[in-house]
Design an enzyme around this catalytic site. Structure first.
Site, PDB file in Angstrom:
ATOM      1  N   GLU A 187       0.844  -1.190   0.000  1.00 23.96           N
ATOM      2  CA  GLU A 187       0.000   0.000   0.000  1.00 23.96           C
ATOM      3  C   GLU A 187       0.883   1.246   0.000  1.00 23.96           C
ATOM      4  O   GLU A 187       1.538   1.537   1.011  1.00 23.96           O
ATOM      5  CB  GLU A 187      -0.902   0.003   1.238  1.00 23.96           C
ATOM      6  CG  GLU A 187      -1.796   1.221   1.334  1.00 23.96           C
ATOM      7  CD  GLU A 187      -2.623   1.218   2.604  1.00 23.96           C
ATOM      8  OE1 GLU A 187      -3.417   2.152   2.786  1.00 23.96           O
ATOM      9  OE2 GLU A 187      -2.475   0.277   3.422  1.00 23.96           O
ATOM     10  N   GLU A 218       4.297   9.989   6.441  1.00 25.90           N
ATOM     11  CA  GLU A 218       4.259   8.808   7.294  1.00 25.90           C
ATOM     12  C   GLU A 218       5.425   7.859   7.047  1.00 25.90           C
ATOM     13  O   GLU A 218       5.815   7.117   7.944  1.00 25.90           O
ATOM     14  CB  GLU A 218       2.935   8.061   7.102  1.00 25.90           C
ATOM     15  CG  GLU A 218       1.715   8.882   7.499  1.00 25.90           C
ATOM     16  CD  GLU A 218       0.425   8.091   7.402  1.00 25.90           C
ATOM     17  OE1 GLU A 218       0.442   6.901   7.737  1.00 25.90           O
ATOM     18  OE2 GLU A 218      -0.587   8.673   6.985  1.00 25.90           O
ATOM     19  N   ASP A 254      -4.883   3.375  -1.799  1.00 23.63           N
ATOM     20  CA  ASP A 254      -5.625   4.116  -0.781  1.00 23.63           C
ATOM     21  C   ASP A 254      -5.811   5.537  -1.299  1.00 23.63           C
ATOM     22  O   ASP A 254      -4.824   6.279  -1.460  1.00 23.63           O
ATOM     23  CB  ASP A 254      -4.839   4.115   0.532  1.00 23.63           C
ATOM     24  CG  ASP A 254      -5.592   4.774   1.680  1.00 23.63           C
ATOM     25  OD1 ASP A 254      -6.145   5.874   1.473  1.00 23.63           O
ATOM     26  OD2 ASP A 254      -5.611   4.200   2.791  1.00 23.63           O
ATOM     27  N   HIS A 277      -4.168   8.567   0.627  1.00 25.46           N
ATOM     28  CA  HIS A 277      -2.747   8.774   0.344  1.00 25.46           C
ATOM     29  C   HIS A 277      -2.544   9.252  -1.088  1.00 25.46           C
ATOM     30  O   HIS A 277      -1.668  10.095  -1.344  1.00 25.46           O
ATOM     31  CB  HIS A 277      -1.975   7.477   0.590  1.00 25.46           C
ATOM     32  CG  HIS A 277      -1.997   7.014   2.006  1.00 25.46           C
ATOM     33  ND1 HIS A 277      -1.451   7.741   3.040  1.00 25.46           N
ATOM     34  CD2 HIS A 277      -2.529   5.895   2.571  1.00 25.46           C
ATOM     35  CE1 HIS A 277      -1.620   7.092   4.178  1.00 25.46           C
ATOM     36  NE2 HIS A 277      -2.277   5.966   3.927  1.00 25.46           N
ATOM     37  N   GLU A 284     -11.427   2.723   5.384  1.00 22.85           N
ATOM     38  CA  GLU A 284     -10.391   2.891   6.394  1.00 22.85           C
ATOM     39  C   GLU A 284     -10.387   4.382   6.739  1.00 22.85           C
ATOM     40  O   GLU A 284      -9.743   5.184   6.069  1.00 22.85           O
ATOM     41  CB  GLU A 284      -9.018   2.444   5.905  1.00 22.85           C
ATOM     42  CG  GLU A 284      -8.016   2.411   7.057  1.00 22.85           C
ATOM     43  CD  GLU A 284      -6.578   2.401   6.591  1.00 22.85           C
ATOM     44  OE1 GLU A 284      -5.790   1.614   7.141  1.00 22.85           O
ATOM     45  OE2 GLU A 284      -6.226   3.190   5.698  1.00 22.85           O
TER      46      GLU A 284
END
Length: 282
Positions: A152, A158, A185, A188, A246
């Site tokens: 991912e 991060e 995702d 992101h 999420e």
């Protein structure tokens, strides 16, 4: 296309980025709200008993969409590019257990930050070599269980390694295993990818799973992301997998989970109808 929501064990730390905690209760609640499945955030296969999980899923007519591994990194400090071979060996052991579990539940294991990073004193080339070597070992293990191992891409704030879909595709081509792929995702991607829709299409051959969260990491519909554009891009690549919420749970996780499925359900139903029509057209 099916919908899922992220859950973890009741004792999971704050590092578990999930909507709900407590496996049985979360599965039952997700079913009541209208989700098709749950995404299990685990730090090891020992956290859950397969017999109980099988019963809970059957009783609620639910599925496991994916097993995610953020806690393997955040809670246990294990990752693919660690310079210590003993730490990498332990990482492989933990992932092997999760792969075995995924062989019965979901068939997908994700490596988010647990894929590692470029550490102090480490070159990018060294990190890439360790990543590729570890992926190959784990993909070979996963192949025997008919499991896919996905990475991912995560934003630069991060982690400093594999931040966008193009980088993910590039490094996976070096892994040279058919059961590896990308877990996209859109939160992101909103930070790192040039244009979300175009990047999804450009890297479509690698995409196996998708996380949905809006620009503020809340439920879809509460930020500025264009989910209609995203769905059109997924149609273009003939995506037929899961979209999983999420999202930040906020002060009221139940409310946030409801907001997510209320927004997503019509989009997914329209998407599935369109895909079905395309199949029957001459």
């Amino acid at each position: 296309m099916k919908t899922a929501v992220t859950i973890a064990d009741s004792n999971a730390k704050d590092s578990a980025f999930v909507v709900w905690r407590g496996f049985r209760e979360s599965i039952e609640k997700a079913a009541r709200y209208g989700y098709d499945g749950v995404e299990l955030a685990l730090k090891g296969a020992e956290e859950i008993h397969a017999k109980e999980l099988r019963r809970w899923l059957k009783d609620s007519n639910m599925e496991v969409s994916c097993i995610t591994t953020g806690q393997v990194f955040a809670d246990r400090g294990l990752y693919f590019t660690h310079p210590d071979p003993e730490i990498r060996k332990k990482t492989i052991e933990v992932f092997s257990g999760l792969i075995d579990l995924a062989g019965e539940f979901g068939g997908i294991v994700n490596a988010g930050r647990s894929r590692g990073f470029v550490g102090p004193g480490q070159t990018r080339e060294e990190a890439e070599t360790l990543f590729v070597d570890t992926m190959q070992v784990l993909c070979d293990r996963a192949a025997s269980k008919q499991v896919e191992l996905l990475i991912e891409p995560v934003n630069r704030y991060e982690i400093n390694f594999i931040n966008n879909l193009d980088q993910g595709s590039q490094i996976l081509s070096k892994v040279e295993r058919p059961n590896c792929g990308i877990h996209a995702d859109v939160f992101h991607m909103n930070i790192e990818d040039d244009k979300i829709g175009e990047s999804l299409i450009r890297n479509g051959n690698w995409i196996r799973y998708v996380h949905f969260a809006d620009s503020n990491r809340l439920a879809p519909g509460l930020g500025h992301l264009d989910f209609h554009e995203i769905m059109e891009a997924l149609k273009a690549i003939h995506y037929q997998g899961w979209v999983s919420a999420e999202i930040l749970p906020g002060e009221d996780p139940d409310h946030m989970a409801r907001k997510a499925i209320t927004y997503l359900k019509p989009l997914v139903m329209e998407y599935n109808c369109e895909i079905k029509k395309r199949r029957v057209l001459p």
